[in-house]
Design a protein around this motif. Sequence first.
Motif, PDB file in Angstrom:
ATOM      1  N   TYR A  15       0.841  -1.153  -0.009  1.00 13.85           N
ATOM      2  CA  TYR A  15      -0.071  -0.069  -0.018  1.00 13.85           C
ATOM      3  C   TYR A  15       0.822   1.183   0.053  1.00 13.85           C
ATOM      4  O   TYR A  15       2.179   1.334   0.537  1.00 13.85           O
ATOM      5  CB  TYR A  15      -0.928  -0.012   1.250  1.00 13.85           C
ATOM      6  N   PRO A 371      -0.387   6.193  14.469  1.00 19.98           N
ATOM      7  CA  PRO A 371       0.451   5.375  14.775  1.00 19.98           C
ATOM      8  C   PRO A 371       0.801   4.312  13.859  1.00 19.98           C
ATOM      9  O   PRO A 371       1.802   3.582  13.552  1.00 19.98           O
ATOM     10  CB  PRO A 371      -0.437   4.467  15.997  1.00 19.98           C
ATOM     11  N   ARG A 372      -0.467   4.115  12.949  1.00 16.82           N
ATOM     12  CA  ARG A 372      -0.168   3.164  11.729  1.00 16.82           C
ATOM     13  C   ARG A 372       0.822   4.070  10.486  1.00 16.82           C
ATOM     14  O   ARG A 372       1.603   3.166   9.945  1.00 16.82           O
ATOM     15  CB  ARG A 372      -1.661   2.825  11.316  1.00 16.82           C
ATOM     16  N   GLN A 375       4.298   4.529  12.261  1.00 13.67           N
ATOM     17  CA  GLN A 375       4.575   3.218  13.015  1.00 13.67           C
ATOM     18  C   GLN A 375       5.493   3.319  14.065  1.00 13.67           C
ATOM     19  O   GLN A 375       6.439   2.781  14.561  1.00 13.67           O
ATOM     20  CB  GLN A 375       5.702   2.604  11.854  1.00 13.67           C
ATOM     21  N   THR A 376       4.853   3.900  14.945  1.00 13.40           N
ATOM     22  CA  THR A 376       5.406   4.303  16.386  1.00 13.40           C
ATOM     23  C   THR A 376       3.954   4.611  17.193  1.00 13.40           C
ATOM     24  O   THR A 376       3.073   5.130  16.575  1.00 13.40           O
ATOM     25  CB  THR A 376       6.183   5.575  16.233  1.00 13.40           C
ATOM     26  N   PRO A 377       3.969   4.369  18.360  1.00 11.52           N
ATOM     27  CA  PRO A 377       2.951   4.636  19.215  1.00 11.52           C
ATOM     28  C   PRO A 377       2.694   6.094  19.267  1.00 11.52           C
ATOM     29  O   PRO A 377       3.382   7.092  18.951  1.00 11.52           O
ATOM     30  CB  PRO A 377       3.189   4.417  20.757  1.00 11.52           C
ATOM     31  N   LEU A 378       1.411   6.562  19.553  1.00  9.28           N
ATOM     32  CA  LEU A 378       1.000   7.802  19.510  1.00  9.28           C
ATOM     33  C   LEU A 378       1.656   8.488  20.552  1.00  9.28           C
ATOM     34  O   LEU A 378       1.644   7.887  21.604  1.00  9.28           O
ATOM     35  CB  LEU A 378      -0.598   8.136  19.799  1.00  9.28           C
ATOM     36  N   TRP A 379       2.275   9.625  20.478  1.00  8.11           N
ATOM     37  CA  TRP A 379       3.085  10.515  21.406  1.00  8.11           C
ATOM     38  C   TRP A 379       2.568  10.749  22.736  1.00  8.11           C
ATOM     39  O   TRP A 379       3.041  10.324  23.953  1.00  8.11           O
ATOM     40  CB  TRP A 379       3.610  11.816  20.840  1.00  8.11           C
ATOM     41  N   ALA A 465       9.395  10.624  16.116  1.00  7.00           N
ATOM     42  CA  ALA A 465       9.752   9.263  16.801  1.00  7.00           C
ATOM     43  C   ALA A 465       9.591   8.202  15.770  1.00  7.00           C
ATOM     44  O   ALA A 465       9.548   7.020  16.253  1.00  7.00           O
ATOM     45  CB  ALA A 465       8.894   8.998  18.093  1.00  7.00           C
ATOM     46  N   ARG A 466       9.314   8.375  14.474  1.00 10.42           N
ATOM     47  CA  ARG A 466       8.909   7.540  13.393  1.00 10.42           C
ATOM     48  C   ARG A 466      10.372   6.546  13.369  1.00 10.42           C
ATOM     49  O   ARG A 466      11.517   7.031  13.676  1.00 10.42           O
ATOM     50  CB  ARG A 466       8.793   8.049  12.217  1.00 10.42           C
ATOM     51  N   PRO A 467      10.184   5.473  12.975  1.00  9.56           N
ATOM     52  CA  PRO A 467      11.637   4.534  12.670  1.00  9.56           C
ATOM     53  C   PRO A 467      12.278   5.083  11.676  1.00  9.56           C
ATOM     54  O   PRO A 467      12.023   6.080  10.696  1.00  9.56           O
ATOM     55  CB  PRO A 467      10.818   3.196  12.243  1.00  9.56           C
ATOM     56  N   ALA A 468      13.560   4.680  11.538  1.00 10.30           N
ATOM     57  CA  ALA A 468      14.605   5.287  10.594  1.00 10.30           C
ATOM     58  C   ALA A 468      14.147   5.045   9.196  1.00 10.30           C
ATOM     59  O   ALA A 468      14.350   5.735   8.163  1.00 10.30           O
ATOM     60  CB  ALA A 468      15.850   4.545  10.739  1.00 10.30           C
ATOM     61  N   GLN A 469      13.612   3.734   9.260  1.00  9.70           N
ATOM     62  CA  GLN A 469      12.871   3.221   7.695  1.00  9.70           C
ATOM     63  C   GLN A 469      11.571   2.621   7.714  1.00  9.70           C
ATOM     64  O   GLN A 469      11.612   1.996   8.962  1.00  9.70           O
ATOM     65  CB  GLN A 469      13.847   2.211   7.074  1.00  9.70           C
ATOM     66  N   TYR A 470      10.725   3.178   7.157  1.00 12.87           N
ATOM     67  CA  TYR A 470       9.217   2.767   7.377  1.00 12.87           C
ATOM     68  C   TYR A 470       9.116   1.306   6.775  1.00 12.87           C
ATOM     69  O   TYR A 470       9.933   0.912   5.621  1.00 12.87           O
ATOM     70  CB  TYR A 470       8.203   3.523   6.487  1.00 12.87           C
ATOM     71  N   ALA A 475       0.705  -6.493   1.679  1.00 11.98           N
ATOM     72  CA  ALA A 475      -0.494  -6.967   1.924  1.00 11.98           C
ATOM     73  C   ALA A 475      -0.626  -8.066   0.571  1.00 11.98           C
ATOM     74  O   ALA A 475       0.240  -8.103  -0.244  1.00 11.98           O
ATOM     75  CB  ALA A 475      -1.638  -6.133   1.545  1.00 11.98           C
TER      76      ALA A 475
END
Lengths: 797, 75
Positions: A15, A371-372, A375-379, A465-470, A475
Amino acid sequence: MTTSTTGSPIEKFVYDDAIVRKFTFAMVLWAVVGMLVGVWIAAQLAWPQLNIGWFHFGRLRPLHTNAVIFAFACNAVFAGVYYSSQRLLKARMFSDTLSAIHFWGWQLIIVAAAVTLPLGITQGKEYAELEWPIDILIALVWVVFAINFFGTIAKRRERHLYVAIWFYVASVVTVAILHIFNNLSVPATFLRSYSLYAGVQDAFMQWWYGHNAVAFVLTTPFLGMMYYFLPKAANRPVFSYRLSILHFWSLVFMYIWAGPHHLHYTALPEWASTLGMLFSVMLWMPSWGGMINGLLTLRGAWNKVAEDPVLKFFVVAITFYGMSTFEGPMLSIKSINSLSHYTDWTIAHVHSGTLGWNGFMAFGMLYWLLPRLFQTPLWSRKLAEVHFWIGTIGILLYIVSIYTAGITQGLMWRAFDSTGRLAYPDFVETVMRLMPMYIVRVVGGTLYLTGVILACVNFYMTWKARPAQYADSAAEAPALAKTDSHDSHGTAGQSAWSSFVRMDFHRAWEGKAFKFTVLTTIAVLIASLFEIVPTFLVKANIPTIAAVQPYTPLELAGRDIYLAEGCYNCHSQMVRPIRAETERFGEYSKPGEFVYDHPFQWGSRRIGPDLAREGTSTPYRTRRSDLWHVKHMNEPSAMTPRSIMPPFPWLLTEDLDFAGIQSRVNAMVMLGVPYGGILNKDMNNAEELARAQAKAIADSIVAEGGQPGLETKKIVALVAYLQRLGVDIGRPAAEAAAAEAAAKKAAADAAAAAAPAVAPAADATPVAAPEAAAAVTPTAAEAGAAPAPAVVPPAQP
Amino acid sequence: MSLSDIMGNMDLSVWAQAALVLFLIVFLAQVVWTFLPRNHPKWKDAGQLPLLDDDPPPPSGTETDRTPTNRRGDA
């Protein structure tokens, strides 16, 4: 190769969430901008000294409405559509390039709007202010969106189109139809155009568009989002899918009819007004069906609402949807509308819908998506909770105060004293009474905006706070088989009749997106044509008036200034056939008065008084002099103490573009306005005529003791226009007959000389008026045109 | 005789009445179709569609639960 149970190969795909991230960012950015402007203009009404130069209420209000509707709400819709459609259709968007063009093109449109509206570049039609080059850009970008959306449907891997997709389809198709037809215009210059329609017909088109912009921008796509994101957030299916089907088809069939309820008691033919009212009242049913469906989706899950800010936002949003869709039909009832129309009641109604329904749906969706997407929890969930509560309190403060203001206004306007005279003849008195409510509104709006800023903080910190690479949103799903059981119209052993009774054909339509889209379009078009065709084709709908003549070139230039300064945002030009109005403003407005008004300027609210009879004496005042208008525009409170109208001093210093007037007149001629009786045979002396009239007005200003040297300034054009308002209807019959004869002679001369097409349009041709100039043709009554004052509601004791 | 003449001689109230009848018929057909018991299983399946996607559940907890090395700036 892996295959599914149907034998189709399993396909893996990813996606496109990057485009969703972009749209969510744009959504929160424009939310802050649009709502900040909203709070600012609310403050301008409470404290008029905040009108600073060009940044006054008239120019900023369109910026606010355009920013919150087309920037905030549309970006929220696009984020929701791009996210949910991919999942529901089991396919990546059709084209990443088209997605990018859509995103950047839409932001370009918003920036263009943000630049042009404060500069006074506007078509002068509410929610359709943007000028023709931007309109074309909107159409192109929308087509890109449509191709991308329908392309995704075409390459989907899920046969059935979930009901959310139906709502999106209806939105994509209908918005395109509304935008194109309402914005048809003739350009006079690069940044100035005139609506193809005039007067009653323009009003009809505008509110066919305006109401359905509410329907298909602020309602149907948000309902699609509700039907996807609410089950996701509650982790349970929608309460009744059957109810959602009824909800969809009923809305699509009914919404499109309701536009005329914005024009009750105006010069719109009564049959159209009644039709709009009936369908508006019927709309209550499907709307509440949808609301109940949404709320009951949470059955057994209400305990989650207490813990989850996302569900809190959704529940309150759906509740506001229910409140607004009850109130809307109620306000469309004529007797209620006679009180509410032009008052702040409508503003309160709109804001309970937009702040409550649209705003909270959008922010609920945002908190669910963050968060989706990142790809990190809501702050901070706590901050989201604070946003919810502060926003809710803000809405309540806003709407309660403005409901109070609206009803107060309506009752004061129609109040009579024991002698039968208006209890509050001084309009400004009715404005002053609203000031406390306006201040409370500013507080409410500020609270709501504070909540939005908290959402921005949460957005930023989560993004940080997002990851270095999504990780890819991978799917897999089986490819769509060419046909499946849903497509078969009866199988062996089943009769065609039993297949019909099962309505398999509808199931097939849903699977065949093209046919489904065509049917949705037909549903929308049928309703539109039922109303539009008679309005445009039946001459009796607009009884012409012999005395009504086109604006002079200078008045036309003045009218453009009226539009540019956004005067229509505060002043109506429509005296309804209601005694309180005819007592205050004069003779009620007739359809034939507006045949040369491209665009119409009836307005939708009265922060200031109606101006339809501004150029005449009215029961409570004598005709105002040219000098009065000059002083009033320069400093309104000097002429009307306590007035909250912004000052327009630059109109006395800026030069009028006389050279550009000819092109404006030419555009009007192209629209069929009969300038043959005004211009010379070559139709090229508009500037000369404008200068002569400007000189005469400037001389009268000097004669009255005003400042000299205004004959080249914008103010004389505006004064010329204001002094023309309402004058034609009161012209003596002899003068009108002479004017008509001159117009006919000039038209004949022009035709004989094979001059440019200046023949009057059929509907605009003045008819002979044997008795009084203001007499309307006999067919007026047959057509159910604006009723006579005799039908007005009884006055308040 | 032009179309507008023909339209002008028509009784306009017919339009509203025709529209109401037409839409009532369509609405009733919709209701019948939607509530046919045979169609119930289809709607039940369709209503499940939003819950059938294969997205992984979102990260839970709070931002502070995450290790700093996961952050983009620390990569």
